[in-house]
Write an enzyme that holds these catalytic residues in place. Structure first.
Site, PDB file in Angstrom:
ATOM      1  N   LYS A 115       1.064  -1.122  -0.290  1.00  0.00           N
ATOM      2  CA  LYS A 115      -0.007   0.024  -0.596  1.00  0.00           C
ATOM      3  C   LYS A 115       0.481   0.908   0.205  1.00  0.00           C
ATOM      4  O   LYS A 115       0.139   2.565  -0.212  1.00  0.00           O
ATOM      5  CB  LYS A 115      -0.657  -0.621   0.744  1.00  0.00           C
ATOM      6  CG  LYS A 115      -2.583  -1.612   1.239  1.00  0.00           C
ATOM      7  CD  LYS A 115      -3.446  -0.905   1.846  1.00  0.00           C
ATOM      8  CE  LYS A 115      -4.471  -1.785   1.806  1.00  0.00           C
ATOM      9  NZ  LYS A 115      -3.483  -2.914   1.419  1.00  0.00           N
TER      10      LYS A 115
HETATM   11  C1  LIG Z   1      -4.597  -4.408   1.305  1.00  0.00           C
HETATM   12  C2  LIG Z   1      -3.907  -5.395   1.360  1.00  0.00           C
HETATM   13  C3  LIG Z   1      -3.969  -6.763   0.358  1.00  0.00           C
HETATM   14  C4  LIG Z   1      -5.228  -6.450  -1.131  1.00  0.00           C
HETATM   15  O1  LIG Z   1      -4.921  -5.717  -1.580  1.00  0.00           O
HETATM   16  P1  LIG Z   1      -6.250  -5.241  -2.657  1.00  0.00           P
HETATM   17  O2  LIG Z   1      -6.152  -4.441  -3.670  1.00  0.00           O
HETATM   18  O3  LIG Z   1      -7.560  -4.491  -1.235  1.00  0.00           O
HETATM   19  O4  LIG Z   1      -6.597  -6.549  -3.121  1.00  0.00           O
HETATM   20  C5  LIG Z   1      -3.090  -7.672   0.149  1.00  0.00           C
HETATM   21  N1  LIG Z   1      -2.383  -7.737   1.016  1.00  0.00           N
HETATM   22  C6  LIG Z   1      -1.788  -7.185   1.848  1.00  0.00           C
HETATM   23  C7  LIG Z   1      -0.956  -7.265   3.042  1.00  0.00           C
HETATM   24  C8  LIG Z   1      -2.679  -5.887   1.878  1.00  0.00           C
HETATM   25  O5  LIG Z   1      -2.296  -4.955   2.877  1.00  0.00           O
END
Ligand SMILES: *Cc1c(COP(=O)(O)O)cnc(C)c1O
Length: 435
Positions: free
Chosen positions: A107
């Site tokens: 993120k």
């Molecule tokens: C947010 C997140 C996901 C999922 O990603 P999306 O874009 O919501 O599908 C997967 N792994 C981690 C570690 C995350 O923080």
């Protein structure tokens, strides 16, 4: 470029208002009105490009000239400033490690980019932009660190007192500068209610600019296409065509960005969407019915989503054609038991340490690869963020990256408020830096 709403394709916004509003009227999501294709010149030079340069070349079609190109070049170099290595795990499977940013999770990519795009909309002397986030743990840290030190933007992180882990709390309460952490007497839902009430408080919104940074913002999900291009940059032409990319999915923003990249010409064979037992999308693929459900807790908790917010964007990309979607996009569900077992087995056979989210993607890929296909899974979080789960499977300690140790040493600085909206409002109004 203009952006249309998934609720009403006639409603269009320019970049600035789509980014600052986040959601389109009637809870629609913004989509780009057209998807460009990358030209020959781009593919010819791709192999030697940095992540920042790829970011500039791919994203300028959406973000320029609303943001001038010269400024956007600087912005992308600054946002995509950490390594994203492609690491070989077995003969057939490699890991695209997206966890080398400030909070050791993918993120960071979207949050760093979004912060800089928002900052480009403010200029000296204008009112600051105030980003309000309610968090149950990880989102707060990615957003706070993404915006840290960015001029003209403040971040206020609200979190429920005593309900986030020590590591998570340290990642957003020790930063200072333009980041304010607010500890709320209450639950995560209370925090979310305070934020929503503030957004709807017209008098307050006259006094100060308030906005959100959640994952439905187009400037948060679109930049995630960059690493798919960066991954293929590291492969030969023959390898690219055999490549299958598996994305561990929760709200499906990451996959949406990859699919838009695919429409722009990303020369891979196909994508797989992997979920934990929150299998709303895999069920949709089977039955053609989209049935949201309350989320179920799993070891891959950032993917515990019962109504994936970006799925409507994927439906748009496939023009709401269920047959076409299930033809080109495969899904796979991985149970808790198999998540644990995969972390153990992969460590024993390869010495590679998976985190629970990466384990979901690894297993789905291993199950579905056929013939001479080569697989890449997206490793979305560093295993040291989940020491209890990972160490129990691999039988040794996970090394903590320096960055994580530094957070743990930092001093917690927080404001305290009750769960009453009036308290939160007073706190915002009495602080000159928000106006
Ligand atoms: C947010 C997140 C996901 C999922 O990603 P999306 O874009 O919501 O599908 C997967 N792994 C981690 C570690 C995350 O923080």
């Amino acid at each position: 470029m203009q952006f249309y709403s998934t609720q009403d394709s006639k409603h269009k916004s320019d970049l600035k208002s789509a980014v600052l509003k986040g959601l389109a009227p009637g809870n629609g999501l913004y989509m780009p009105e057209s998807i460009p294709t990358m030209d020959e010149a781009f593919w010819d030079k791709l192999a030697g490009m940095t992540v920042g340069e790829i970011g500039f070349e791919t994203l300028k079609h959406f973000f320029c000239p609303d943001i001038p190109e010269v400024e956007f070049k600087q912005l992308t170099a600054d946002a995509f400033n950490f390594p994203i290595p492609l690491v070989k795990v077995t003969d057939k499977i490699s890991s695209l490690e997206l966890f080398h940013g400030p909070t050791l999770a993918f993120k960071d990519v979207g949050a760093r980019f979004l912060a800089r795009v928002m900052a480009s909309f403010t200029s000296k002397g204008e009112k600051p932009i105030n980003v309000l986030v309610a968090t149950s743990g990880d989102t707060g840290s990615a957003v706070a660190n993404g915006f840290l030190g960015v001029d003209g933007v403040n971040v206020v992180v609200l979190y429920p007192k005593g309900l986030v882990s020590n590591v998570q709390e340290k990642q957003f309460t020790t930063l200072g500068q333009n980041i304010t952490a607010v500890e709320v007497e209450g639950t995560f839902d209370d925090c979310q209610r305070l934020v929503k009430t503030a957004f709807m408080d017209e008098a307050l919104c006259e006094e100060m600019i308030l906005t959100s940074a959640n994952s439905i913002n187009l400037a948060r999900f679109l930049p995630q296409m960059v690493y798919y291009f960066y991954a293929v940059a590291q492969m030969s032409k023959e390898e690219r065509e055999k490549t299958v990319i598996c994305v561990p999915s929760g709200n499906f923003g990451n996959l949406t960005a990859g699919l838009i990249g695919h429409q722009m010409g990303l020369p891979i064979k196909r994508f797989i969407a992997a979920t934990n037992i929150n299998d709303i999308v895999p069920q949709y693929m089977k039955t053609g019915k989209y049935k949201p459900a309350p989320s179920v807790a799993t070891p891959a908790n950032a993917m515990d989503v019962g109504d994936p917010s970006n799925f409507v964007r994927i439906q748009e990309l496939f023009k709401h054609d269920w047959e076409a979607m299930r033809e080109s996009l495969k899904t796979e569900v991985v149970t808790d038991e198999i998540i644990h077992k995969t972390i153990k087995d992969v460590y024993e056979t390869t010495k590679y340490v998976l985190d629970p989210h990466g384990a979901v993607a690894y297993k789905a890929l291993e199950k579905q690869l056929t013939g001479d296909e080569k697989g890449i899974f997206i490793a979305t979080a560093h295993p040291a963020k989940f020491p209890d789960i990972v160490e129990a499977e691999i039988g040794r300690e996970v090394e903590q990256p320096e960055r994580l140790k530094a957070f743990l040493k930092g001093e917690k600085q927080v404001e305290n408020i009750s769960g009453q909206y009036e308290d939160f409002k007073k706190f915002l109004q009495s602080n000159a830096k928000f106006k």
